[in-house]
Enzyme design. Structure first.
Site, PDB file in Angstrom:
ATOM      1  N   LYS A 115       0.837  -1.191   0.000  1.00  0.00           N
ATOM      2  CA  LYS A 115       0.000   0.000   0.000  1.00  0.00           C
ATOM      3  C   LYS A 115       0.880   1.252   0.000  1.00  0.00           C
ATOM      4  O   LYS A 115       1.882   1.328   0.717  1.00  0.00           O
ATOM      5  CB  LYS A 115      -0.904   0.026   1.231  1.00  0.00           C
ATOM      6  CG  LYS A 115      -1.924  -1.097   1.285  1.00  0.00           C
ATOM      7  CD  LYS A 115      -3.000  -0.939   0.233  1.00  0.00           C
ATOM      8  CE  LYS A 115      -4.081  -2.011   0.404  1.00  0.00           C
ATOM      9  NZ  LYS A 115      -5.170  -1.849  -0.581  1.00  0.00           N
ATOM     10  N   ASP A 175      -0.550  -0.334  -4.484  1.00  0.00           N
ATOM     11  CA  ASP A 175      -1.968   0.024  -4.458  1.00  0.00           C
ATOM     12  C   ASP A 175      -2.107   1.364  -3.758  1.00  0.00           C
ATOM     13  O   ASP A 175      -1.921   1.479  -2.550  1.00  0.00           O
ATOM     14  CB  ASP A 175      -2.774  -1.044  -3.726  1.00  0.00           C
ATOM     15  CG  ASP A 175      -4.277  -0.806  -3.831  1.00  0.00           C
ATOM     16  OD1 ASP A 175      -4.684   0.199  -4.458  1.00  0.00           O
ATOM     17  OD2 ASP A 175      -5.044  -1.621  -3.298  1.00  0.00           O
ATOM     18  N   GLU A 202      -1.848   0.208  -8.762  1.00  0.00           N
ATOM     19  CA  GLU A 202      -3.299   0.071  -8.787  1.00  0.00           C
ATOM     20  C   GLU A 202      -3.967   1.367  -8.336  1.00  0.00           C
ATOM     21  O   GLU A 202      -3.636   1.919  -7.291  1.00  0.00           O
ATOM     22  CB  GLU A 202      -3.680  -1.090  -7.858  1.00  0.00           C
ATOM     23  CG  GLU A 202      -5.119  -1.499  -7.864  1.00  0.00           C
ATOM     24  CD  GLU A 202      -5.337  -2.703  -6.960  1.00  0.00           C
ATOM     25  OE1 GLU A 202      -6.446  -2.822  -6.402  1.00  0.00           O
ATOM     26  OE2 GLU A 202      -4.395  -3.516  -6.785  1.00  0.00           O
ATOM     27  N   ASP A 204      -9.010  -0.200 -10.514  1.00  0.00           N
ATOM     28  CA  ASP A 204      -9.742  -1.019  -9.544  1.00  0.00           C
ATOM     29  C   ASP A 204     -11.063  -0.351  -9.206  1.00  0.00           C
ATOM     30  O   ASP A 204     -12.110  -0.746  -9.698  1.00  0.00           O
ATOM     31  CB  ASP A 204      -8.908  -1.243  -8.284  1.00  0.00           C
ATOM     32  CG  ASP A 204      -9.647  -2.076  -7.232  1.00  0.00           C
ATOM     33  OD1 ASP A 204     -10.716  -2.626  -7.558  1.00  0.00           O
ATOM     34  OD2 ASP A 204      -9.160  -2.189  -6.098  1.00  0.00           O
TER      35      ASP A 204
END
Length: 246
Positions: free
Chosen positions: A24, A52, A78, A103
């Site tokens: 993350k 992400d 992402e 996403d």
């Protein structure tokens, strides 16, 4: 945030055979850079990282951070921008040295078509829980495959039932190049039985049972709270009346 906090976990996963790490980002440029640099130094080269950002950046920040992170073997990032900014995703993709994945911007085949038409991303993240199950997922993958866009099978904290269905989808669709199948490991108690089998080296083995092979555990069902709705209930009659009236 301490950038070294998760280093032991990352190293342990790699030592256990994990072939890629998902990290993350989006907590701040300096923190992101420090975190990724520390993880790369800890696990060494040859283990790709997938980022992400969870919609955390604007366009300028996304391009700036992704450019700075390019040297650390980043496979894909992402959802760097808010879900609604698909024109911005296209601009980031055109300038980023790292592949871009949608996403939160993609729920169904209509979203996939818009993203593909604009050339906004390199990957679609397909999640069965938000894409009308396998049927909807196959539509998204078909659009991606036709447009030259690879897909990832993502996760939304599914039990073995959802993960088993997703694993079968991955095996049936060569265009689904990446996958997140780790959500059962986050459960305090797994409510399912059967399904896919996780090997110590990171391999996921499909079941020989009918369908995807997973079901709800009878023991778990027995101790869970249940609500029984019959045709005599007030709620059922209300819903039935609404349906009849259209």
């Amino acid at each position: 945030m301490n950038p070294t906090k998760w280093l032991p976990t990352a190293k342990q996963h790699v030592e256990n055979g994990v072939k890629a790490l998902k990290v993350k980002v989006g907590t701040g440029r300096n923190e992101d850079l420090a975190r990724i640099r520390a993880i790369r130094e800890a696990v060494g080269s040859g283990v790709p990282m997938r980022l992400d950002a969870n919609q955390a950046w604007d366009e300028i920040t996304a391009i700036n951070v992704l450019t700075a992170l390019a040297e650390y073997e980043i496979e894909v990032c992402e959802q760097p921008l808010p879900y609604w900014n698909i024109e911005g995703l296209k601009r980031v993709r055109e300038r980023s040295p790292i592949a871009i994945m949608a996403d939160e911007s993609i729920f169904d085949a209509h979203d996939a078509f818009r993203l593909a038409s604009l050339g906004a991303v390199d990957y679609f993240n397909i999640k069965l829980a938000k894409s009308a199950g396998i049927h909807g997922a196959l539509k998204i993958n078909a659009i991606g495959e036709a447009a030259g866009i690879k897909c990832m099978l993502g996760g939304m904290s599914e039990s073995l039932i959802g993960v088993s269905a997703g694993a079968h989808l991955v095996c049936a669709c060569p265009n689904i190049a990446l996958h997140d199948l780790d959500s059962p490991f986050h459960f305090a108690e797994e409510p399912s039985i059967g399904g896919v089998d996780f090997q110590p080296n990171g391999t996921v083995t499909l079941s020989d049972a009918h369908g995807h092979g997973a079901d709800v555990s009878p023991e778990w069902m027995e101790k869970s709270k249940r609500v029984v709705i019959s045709e005599n209930s007030e709620w059922f009659s209300f819903v039935k009346l609404r349906v009849l009236r259209g």
